[in-house]
Design a protein around this motif. Sequence first.
Motif, short mmCIF file in Angstrom:
data_model
loop_
_atom_site.label_atom_id
_atom_site.label_comp_id
_atom_site.label_asym_id
_atom_site.label_seq_id
_atom_site.Cartn_x
_atom_site.Cartn_y
_atom_site.Cartn_z
N UNK A 86 -2.09 2.54 -0.61
CA UNK A 86 -0.82 3.22 -0.85
C UNK A 86 -0.71 4.49 -0.01
N UNK A 87 -1.80 5.23 0.11
CA UNK A 87 -1.82 6.44 0.92
C UNK A 87 -1.59 6.11 2.39
N UNK A 88 -2.29 5.09 2.86
CA UNK A 88 -2.15 4.68 4.25
C UNK A 88 -0.73 4.23 4.55
N UNK A 89 -0.15 3.45 3.65
CA UNK A 89 1.18 2.90 3.86
C UNK A 89 2.23 4.02 3.87
N UNK A 90 2.09 4.99 2.96
CA UNK A 90 3.05 6.09 2.92
C UNK A 90 2.95 6.95 4.18
N UNK A 91 1.72 7.29 4.56
CA UNK A 91 1.54 8.16 5.71
C UNK A 91 2.00 7.52 7.01
N UNK A 149 8.72 2.54 1.04
CA UNK A 149 9.20 3.64 0.22
C UNK A 149 8.82 3.34 -1.23
N UNK A 150 7.83 4.05 -1.77
CA UNK A 150 7.47 3.83 -3.17
C UNK A 150 8.48 4.48 -4.11
N UNK A 151 8.79 3.80 -5.20
CA UNK A 151 9.76 4.29 -6.18
C UNK A 151 9.06 4.64 -7.49
N UNK A 152 9.28 5.85 -7.96
CA UNK A 152 8.75 6.33 -9.23
C UNK A 152 9.91 6.63 -10.16
#
Length: 635
Positions: free
Chosen positions: A215-220, A225-228
Amino acid sequence: MRVFTILGPSHSGKSTLAATLAGLDDTPHQTLDISGTASVHTFSYMGEDWGAIDIAGGAENLCQAGPALAASDAAVLCVPADAEAAVLSAPFIRLIEEAGIPAFLFINKVDVATDRLSDIVMALQSYCGHNIVLRQVPMRDGDHIVGAVDLISERAWEYHDGEPSTLIEIPSDVLNREQEARTELLEAYSDFDDTLLEQLIEDKQPMADDVFDVATQVLQHNDLVPALIGSALHRNGMTRIMKSLRHEAPGIEATCERLTTGKPPQAVGCAADLVKHLGKTIVVRALGGPVNSNTALAGGSIGNLTAVGSGQQIQELAPGQLGVAAKSDQLSLGWSYDADGASALPGWASGHPSTYRRLITPVSERDETRLTTALDKLSEIDPAAQVSQDEQTGHAVLSCQGPQHLRRLIAMLEHSFGIETTQEQLPPTLRETITKSVEHRHRHRKQSGGAGQFADVVIELAPQTRGAGFRFDEIVKGGAVPRNYIPSVESGARDALAKGPVGFPVVDVSVTLKDGKHHSVDSSDYAFRTAGRNAVNDAMATAAPVLLQPIMKIDIHVPSSFTGALVPVISGMKGQVLGFEAHPTAAGWDVFNTLLPMSALDDLANALASNTRGTAWYTSDFDHYQETRKEDFGL
């Protein structure tokens, strides 16, 4: 210090979210308000320093979001839990994608949500080129969301009003939905990680820590776009979003790399204001090295550095830290700075074209000079405030994003400079031309007092095709008009075209000098210039003059769901619809092409605000002049 920008549509709860995150650790935090356009918060979370830039909602404030995003490590798009309101987030999604900045989507106010989260995400997805993936699924009690399950850690958190959530077992009625959503999440992440893909193919359950790493790699890398979800008002879901920012958002190195096109920047301006008795202040973020009062920045030294919000003097900004620079006239918003000069931020950071234009005049004539200086100061803190001069009246023209932006700028003129102003629409940029050819003779003769003046000219005034401009020819034979006087006749003709019978410049005509007479003593350049001017003036009155209005080529950027509604709007403004097509890079957007009279641009701005809920904007370029009636302009 890590920095992120919070942006989104009006009434989505951005300010509440920013304030709640800043106070999450119950440690002292500071807030600096920027003239109703932004708030900058500095705070501590789990022993680390953070900065949050909250941009006021409304499309007219997008011009303030660009510099803030340029100075940020990540963005948080705050949206309401309403599928129908997704289109209001379209301009902000588009800006985030153009900026190429890693972003989290936060669906706020889930405690009052009436739509399914999957429907909200689907509605938002139509405007987002990146895949949006839900990182949490809600737990419900009837129609109310009372908690959330994290899909990576597979932990369930029960919400409490104004208090931290508590860890509970995943309710049995949520297990199937949680497993289904987690599978979708892992499949989305596996597109960017071969190890995770192999585990899924082999039906192995990946460890939570490994998924968090992905998740960190994908965001950076800005892949997804992760949704919270949560409710900032009730402090629900706040710890999750702050921990996600802490563990997954990139550091300042990535921000520097994103801004570097040549020489690495030493700092960047992310917000600006005019403070009474202090002047221009710029919120800067140090990037390439420490910044202090002795540091050369943008070709000058920093006059004064203070902490955000507290106003306390600080000696130095460490890389990543935010501070307020005053008495540094060389700094302006919309630029990154190195020691020797400044570089304009990328095009996406400059906002939409400022197409809302007004003549600005001071109430007191004594403020005329002060107004010019004040408008220049405003343009230094607001890249979307553009100042020019009207050719017809000589007054200042202020171009901005819309009526609300104009009101804010006018209030700043009064509050910060003590200048009261009036605002008017720009006078119509009309032209005149003729529709038939006329031959006319004019003799200029003056004998009383001093040297005599004599010039006799025969000219033909003829219409040209639209857009051809002015042409001058001569077919004089036998030296009736000496060749050294012919340029004076042309100059006189040009003088006459500056103001036609109705009072506007004349375009698209030709003047041909056909014959004339001269006097060996009394003829002169001045006499033939006067004769040429008067001949053209007299001829225009009988050449069937007509009034022309400018027609603009308009490209309207509009969410696709509103495109069809623009056809009757444009037709009602006497415009010509040329067609529309999907935007080549912005998902869910169309570019609507039309020809529209310049006089209708204010009506267009108002119509777009009401018919597209303030999401659309346009660019305009002059296309041609078109015949119109004097009565349409009260002439």
